[in-house]
Design an enzyme around this catalytic site. Structure first.
Site, mmCIF file in Angstrom:
data_model
loop_
_atom_site.group_PDB
_atom_site.id
_atom_site.type_symbol
_atom_site.label_atom_id
_atom_site.label_comp_id
_atom_site.label_asym_id
_atom_site.label_seq_id
_atom_site.Cartn_x
_atom_site.Cartn_y
_atom_site.Cartn_z
ATOM 1 N N ASP A 68 -11.388 -22.678 42.807
ATOM 2 C CA ASP A 68 -10.033 -22.528 42.282
ATOM 3 C C ASP A 68 -8.971 -22.880 43.322
ATOM 4 O OD1 ASP A 68 -10.625 -20.323 43.881
ATOM 5 O OD2 ASP A 68 -10.558 -18.879 42.252
ATOM 6 N N ASP A 137 -10.565 -6.627 39.401
ATOM 7 C CA ASP A 137 -10.585 -6.479 37.940
ATOM 8 C C ASP A 137 -11.850 -7.099 37.323
ATOM 9 O OD1 ASP A 137 -10.119 -9.174 38.231
ATOM 10 O OD2 ASP A 137 -8.144 -9.181 37.263
ATOM 11 N N HIS A 139 -13.093 -10.123 37.908
ATOM 12 C CA HIS A 139 -13.092 -11.575 37.683
ATOM 13 C C HIS A 139 -14.036 -12.302 38.640
ATOM 14 C CE1 HIS A 139 -9.400 -12.030 40.588
ATOM 15 N NE2 HIS A 139 -10.517 -12.177 41.268
HETATM 16 P P1 PGA Z 1 -11.700 -10.906 48.046
HETATM 17 O O1 PGA Z 1 -11.410 -11.592 46.641
HETATM 18 O O2 PGA Z 1 -12.941 -11.562 48.585
HETATM 19 O O3 PGA Z 1 -10.507 -11.219 48.891
HETATM 20 O O4 PGA Z 1 -11.891 -9.453 47.796
HETATM 21 C C1 PGA Z 1 -12.445 -11.773 45.731
HETATM 22 C C2 PGA Z 1 -11.926 -12.369 44.432
HETATM 23 O O5 PGA Z 1 -10.794 -12.079 44.024
HETATM 24 O O6 PGA Z 1 -12.675 -13.131 43.788
#
Ligand code: PGA
Length: 269
Positions: A68, A137, A139
């Site tokens: 992304d 959340d 995702h």
């Molecule tokens: P993080 O993010 O590794 O910074 O916890 C993970 C994500 O949002 O997919």
């Protein structure tokens, strides 16, 4: 799902790097690696860089696709995922720049760019191994709750929770982009191997939901339960709320014993 529960972040990162390196070596001539950003995979990238520098792990033929990118940030913006990937990984290894693919959040026609991104993945015969983190959340990539489980690469509006989670990287919350281009759940599910990394107690609840809860668009990572080969490598803190934690540890131990027995049998003819 194969689940490895490691003592801490360093061990989690080392195990993940071993898995990536093993697949890379198996597919020396053509290996397509899906990559993720965020805090979670930084240790994995550090370990892969070390393996490159000290053990000669060769990235010269590896093709990468990132999950992304924020819309509206230029590649040289310090919070863009382009910048993140070059700083934390690409500039330290011998990857060929033409083999790097990251969605272009500045594309004039975002929908056309998303379609083109899908085509580039297909033209490279699909992703062999996709690295994934999980959001607070639930995702994966930016497939926020409610995303279609068969979605493809597209523009998503970020949830307030994701904007807040990511605001730690920006001076003010207003600066956090509100849209992103993201591979869809359908895109991710076509990767031959999904490698999910999770660490820290803040993720314990959502990780348990993703692995042991019902499959639901509310936690898009739960779709990985249906993937033919998902490997989750997590630390003890992230594993704390799993109901079957002891069983997963038992499975890892038994698989190790089986491998040892097969190896010994091979040696003794
Ligand atoms: P993080 O993010 O590794 O910074 O916890 C993970 C994500 O949002 O997919």
């Amino acid at each position: 799902m194969e689940i490895y529960i490691k003592k801490n972040y360093e061990e989690m990162s080392r195990k993940a790097a071993e898995i990536v390196a093993e697949e890379m070596r198996k597919r020396k001539n053509h290996f397509v690696l899906g990559l993720a950003t965020g805090s979670t995979p930084i240790g994995l990238y550090k370990e892969l860089i070390r393996m490159h520098q000290e053990e000669g792990l060769d990235f010269s033929r590896v093709i990468t696709f990132n999950l992304d990118e924020y819309c509206g940030l230029s590649p040289d913006h310090e919070q863009s995922y382009h910048y993140f990937m070059f700083e934390n990984f690409f500039k330290h290894i011998n990857i060929d720049k033409k083999n790097i693919h990251i969605p272009d959040g500045m594309a004039r026609d975002l929908d056309a760019h998303c379609r083109e991104y899908e085509k580039m993945i297909a033209d490279n015969r699909g992703i062999d191994l996709q690295v994934l983190g999980i959001g607070g959340d639930g995702h994966i990539a930016f497939n926020e709750p409610g995303s279609s489980l068969s979605s493809r690469t597209r523009v998503k509006t970020l949830t307030q929770q994701t904007v807040e989670d990511n605001s730690r990287f920006f001076k003010t919350i207003e600066e956090v982009p509100k849209y992103a281009i993201t591979m869809g759940i359908g895109t991710i599910m076509e990767a031959k191997i999904c490698l999910l990394l999770v660490n820290g107690d803040k993720k314990a609840e959502v990780f348990a939901k993703a692995v042991e809860g019902p499959m639901t668009t509310e936690v898009t990572a739960s779709m990985l339960q249906t993937h033919p080969r998902t490997i989750a490598v997590v630390d003890e803190e992230a594993a704390a709320k799993l109901k079957r934690k002891d069983y997963y540890k038992h499975v890892e131990k038994m698989a190790g014993l089986l491998k040892k027995r097969v190896n010994e049998k091979g040696k003794n003819g």
